[in-house]
Design an enzyme around this catalytic site. Sequence first.
Site, PDB file in Angstrom:
ATOM      1  N   GLY A 107       8.749  -5.410  -9.045  1.00 12.09           N
ATOM      2  CA  GLY A 107       7.339  -5.545  -9.419  1.00 12.09           C
ATOM      3  C   GLY A 107       7.130  -5.329 -10.906  1.00 12.09           C
TER       4      GLY A 107
ATOM      5  CB  ALA B 285      -0.936  -0.020   1.201  1.00 17.62           C
TER       6      ALA B 285
ATOM      7  CD  GLU C  65      -1.366   8.505   1.004  1.00 16.11           C
ATOM      8  OE1 GLU C  65      -1.732   9.699   0.969  1.00 16.11           O
ATOM      9  OE2 GLU C  65      -0.636   8.022   1.889  1.00 16.11           O
TER      10      GLU C  65
ATOM     11  CD  GLU D 161       3.517  -3.742  -9.285  1.00 12.26           C
ATOM     12  OE1 GLU D 161       4.746  -3.834  -9.457  1.00 12.26           O
ATOM     13  OE2 GLU D 161       2.856  -4.573  -8.639  1.00 12.26           O
TER      14      GLU D 161
ATOM     15  N   GLY E 271      -0.648   9.050  -6.796  1.00 12.76           N
ATOM     16  CA  GLY E 271      -0.489   7.837  -7.605  1.00 12.76           C
ATOM     17  C   GLY E 271       0.884   7.800  -8.236  1.00 12.76           C
TER      18      GLY E 271
ATOM     19  CB  SER F 219       3.200   3.798 -20.661  1.00  8.76           C
ATOM     20  OG  SER F 219       2.683   2.493 -20.771  1.00  8.76           O
TER      21      SER F 219
ATOM     22  N   GLY G 203     -12.939 -11.330 -35.287  1.00  7.45           N
ATOM     23  CA  GLY G 203     -14.106 -10.632 -35.828  1.00  7.45           C
ATOM     24  C   GLY G 203     -15.180 -10.463 -34.759  1.00  7.45           C
TER      25      GLY G 203
HETATM   26  N1  COS Z   1      15.494   2.289  -6.200  1.00  2.00           N
HETATM   27  C1  COS Z   1      15.990   2.861  -5.091  1.00  2.00           C
HETATM   28  N2  COS Z   1      15.915   4.179  -4.840  1.00  2.00           N
HETATM   29  C2  COS Z   1      15.311   4.949  -5.756  1.00  2.00           C
HETATM   30  C3  COS Z   1      14.759   4.419  -6.934  1.00  2.00           C
HETATM   31  C4  COS Z   1      14.881   3.036  -7.146  1.00  2.00           C
HETATM   32  N3  COS Z   1      14.387   2.471  -8.234  1.00  2.00           N
HETATM   33  N4  COS Z   1      14.212   5.415  -7.657  1.00  2.00           N
HETATM   34  C5  COS Z   1      14.402   6.541  -6.978  1.00  2.00           C
HETATM   35  N5  COS Z   1      15.072   6.258  -5.819  1.00  2.00           N
HETATM   36  C6  COS Z   1      15.544   7.219  -4.823  1.00  2.00           C
HETATM   37  C7  COS Z   1      16.446   8.245  -5.445  1.00  2.00           C
HETATM   38  O1  COS Z   1      17.774   7.790  -5.450  1.00  2.00           O
HETATM   39  C8  COS Z   1      16.265   9.446  -4.552  1.00  2.00           C
HETATM   40  O2  COS Z   1      17.089   9.279  -3.414  1.00  2.00           O
HETATM   41  P1  COS Z   1      17.669  10.513  -2.558  1.00  2.00           P
HETATM   42  O3  COS Z   1      16.589  10.909  -1.634  1.00  2.00           O
HETATM   43  O4  COS Z   1      18.816   9.913  -1.829  1.00  2.00           O
HETATM   44  O5  COS Z   1      18.039  11.579  -3.517  1.00  2.00           O
HETATM   45  C9  COS Z   1      14.829   9.321  -4.134  1.00  2.00           C
HETATM   46  O6  COS Z   1      14.427   7.960  -4.331  1.00  2.00           O
HETATM   47  C10 COS Z   1      13.902  10.217  -4.899  1.00  2.00           C
HETATM   48  O7  COS Z   1      14.102   9.968  -6.264  1.00  2.00           O
HETATM   49  P2  COS Z   1      13.494  10.918  -7.386  1.00  2.00           P
HETATM   50  O8  COS Z   1      13.900  12.330  -7.109  1.00  2.00           O
HETATM   51  O9  COS Z   1      13.815  10.338  -8.712  1.00  2.00           O
HETATM   52  O10 COS Z   1      11.939  10.793  -7.043  1.00  2.00           O
HETATM   53  P3  COS Z   1      10.666  11.407  -7.721  1.00  2.00           P
HETATM   54  O11 COS Z   1       9.740  11.822  -6.651  1.00  2.00           O
HETATM   55  O12 COS Z   1      11.032  12.383  -8.786  1.00  2.00           O
HETATM   56  O13 COS Z   1       9.980  10.117  -8.382  1.00  2.00           O
HETATM   57  C11 COS Z   1       9.434   8.455  -9.974  1.00  2.00           C
HETATM   58  C12 COS Z   1      10.526   9.321  -9.305  1.00  2.00           C
HETATM   59  C13 COS Z   1       8.476   9.299 -10.793  1.00  2.00           C
HETATM   60  C14 COS Z   1      10.174   7.498 -10.867  1.00  2.00           C
HETATM   61  C15 COS Z   1       8.688   7.689  -8.883  1.00  2.00           C
HETATM   62  O14 COS Z   1       7.922   8.572  -8.113  1.00  2.00           O
HETATM   63  C16 COS Z   1       7.772   6.601  -9.394  1.00  2.00           C
HETATM   64  O15 COS Z   1       8.213   5.501  -9.717  1.00  2.00           O
HETATM   65  N6  COS Z   1       6.460   6.871  -9.476  1.00  2.00           N
HETATM   66  C17 COS Z   1       5.496   5.891  -9.836  1.00  2.00           C
HETATM   67  C18 COS Z   1       5.027   5.163  -8.651  1.00  2.00           C
HETATM   68  C19 COS Z   1       4.282   3.953  -9.037  1.00  2.00           C
HETATM   69  O16 COS Z   1       4.775   3.092  -9.741  1.00  2.00           O
HETATM   70  N7  COS Z   1       3.070   3.865  -8.568  1.00  2.00           N
HETATM   71  C20 COS Z   1       2.264   2.762  -8.907  1.00  2.00           C
HETATM   72  C21 COS Z   1       1.518   2.338  -7.739  1.00  2.00           C
HETATM   73  S1  COS Z   1       2.308   1.227  -6.756  1.00  2.00           S
HETATM   74  S2  COS Z   1       1.314  -0.378  -7.249  1.00  2.00           S
END
Ligand code: COS
Length: 383
Positions: A242, A124, A127, A363, A131, A366, A339
Site C-alpha cells: 500500500g 479496515a 480503530e 497508510e 491508528g 511519516s 500567487g
Molecule cells: N511484514 C510482515 N510482518 C511484519 C511487518 C511487515 N512489514 N512488520 C512487522 N511485522 C511483524 C514482525 O515481524 C513481528 O512478528 P513476530 O510477532 O513474529 O515477532 C510483528 O509483526 C510485530 O512487529 P513489531 O514488533 O515491529 O510491531 P509494532 O507493534 O512495534 O509495530 C509498526 C510496528 C509501528 C511499524 C506498525 O505498527 C505500523 O506499521 N503502524 C502503522 C500502521 C498504519 O500504517 N496504519 C495506517 C492505517 S492503515 S490505512
Amino acid sequence: MSMQLTDEQHMIQVMARDFARKELIPTATERDATKEFPLENLKKMGELGLLGMTVPVEYNGAGVDTVSYSLALQEIAYGCASTAVIMSVHNSVCGEPITRFGSEYLKEKYLKRLAIGEILGSFALTEPGAGSDPSSQRTTAVRDGEFYILNGVKQFITTGLNSGVTVVTALTDKARKHRGISAFVVEKGTPGFYVGKVEDKMGLRASDTVQLIFEDCRVPAKNLLGREGDGFKIAMSALDGGRIGIASQSLGVAQACLDAAIEYAKQRVQFGQPIANYQGIRWMIADMATEIEAARLLTLNAATMKDRGERFSAQASMAKLYASEMVNRIAYKAIQIHGGYGYLKDFPVERFYRDARVFTIYEGTSEIQRIVISNHFLGPLLK
Ligand code: COS
C-alpha cells in the site's frame, strides 16, 4: 525518465494516461465540489484492468508487475487523487492480501469480482483508539460454530461506504496481543455490519471515508483470511504494498502541480515579462522537478524489489515518506508560483494542496515510516 521501461510497462502507462486525461481531469474539480463518488469511472477502470492489476489472470486480473501498477496509479492520481486512493486501496490492501493469503474459495468468490471492478474493496485495520499502533485494536471475533461473531468499530475506512468487500482485522485471542489478531473478508450486507459516520474531509472529497460498525456481526468461518493469528502480519505486509501505492499517488499529484506551475509561470506576465524568466521561479521549478525525479526512482525501486520477491518494507517506507513529504512541498510551491490565483478554486493547485495533505498521514504517518526505516538499519531499540 531514466529508468528503462519494458514495452508492457510503457503500454500500461500510456493507457492509464489516456484514460486519466480523457475521463478524469475534465470532471475532477466538479467531483471535489460535489463529493460525487466516481462510480462510472471506476467501472471503466475495471474494464481496463486497473482494478486487478497484480491479480493473476486466472482470477480475472491483469497479472502485471508492481512497476506497471505504480505507473498506472501515478497517471490516475495525476487526473484525480480521489479516484487514485480508491484504486490504491482496492488493489494494494484488499485485492493483494486476498491474492496472497486467501483460500481458493475466497479467491473464486471475491477476488474474481474485485479484479474486474464488479465490486470495490476496502481495508479496515484502524480503530478510533488504534491508528499508528494497530496492535492495540479492540475489535473482537469470537468463534461460534461455522461463524465468527465480530464486535467493534473501525475508523477512517476508505471506500467503506461503496465497497462490496472489506478486509477486516479483529482479535481472536486477546492474550496473544498482535499474534492474536486475525483477518476476515467481510461482505457488504452481512448481518450486524453497518456503516457509521461518513467523514467530511479537507481533500480527496470524492472518495468516501467512514466508520464501520460491527454489532454481533456473523461472518462465515470460511471468510477467515489465512490462519487465526495471521491478521497482523497480513495487514503489515499489505501495507508495505500500500505504501508503494501512496507514493505513486503522491507522484501523480506532484507531477500535476509541476505541470500547472510551469504552464502558469509561462503565461503570467509581471514587470514586463513572463514570471518563468525570473530566477526565483526557475529555481523553484528546478527543485520541484528534481524532487519528483528522486521520488519516482525511490518508488520504482521499491516496486522492482517487490517484483523480484525481495524484502522491500524499508524501501516502500522510504518511497512513501519521501514522496508524500515531497508532494506537500511541491503543492506549496505550485500555489506560491500562482500567487493569489493559486488560493482560488478557479485553479486546480488549490485542490492538489488539500488532496496531498493526507498523504503524509494515511497508510502510516511519516513518523511511522521513519520507525520502519530506522528499525531496518538499527534493529529494535537497544536494551
Ligand atoms: N511484514 C510482515 N510482518 C511484519 C511487518 C511487515 N512489514 N512488520 C512487522 N511485522 C511483524 C514482525 O515481524 C513481528 O512478528 P513476530 O510477532 O513474529 O515477532 C510483528 O509483526 C510485530 O512487529 P513489531 O514488533 O515491529 O510491531 P509494532 O507493534 O512495534 O509495530 C509498526 C510496528 C509501528 C511499524 C506498525 O505498527 C505500523 O506499521 N503502524 C502503522 C500502521 C498504519 O500504517 N496504519 C495506517 C492505517 S492503515 S490505512
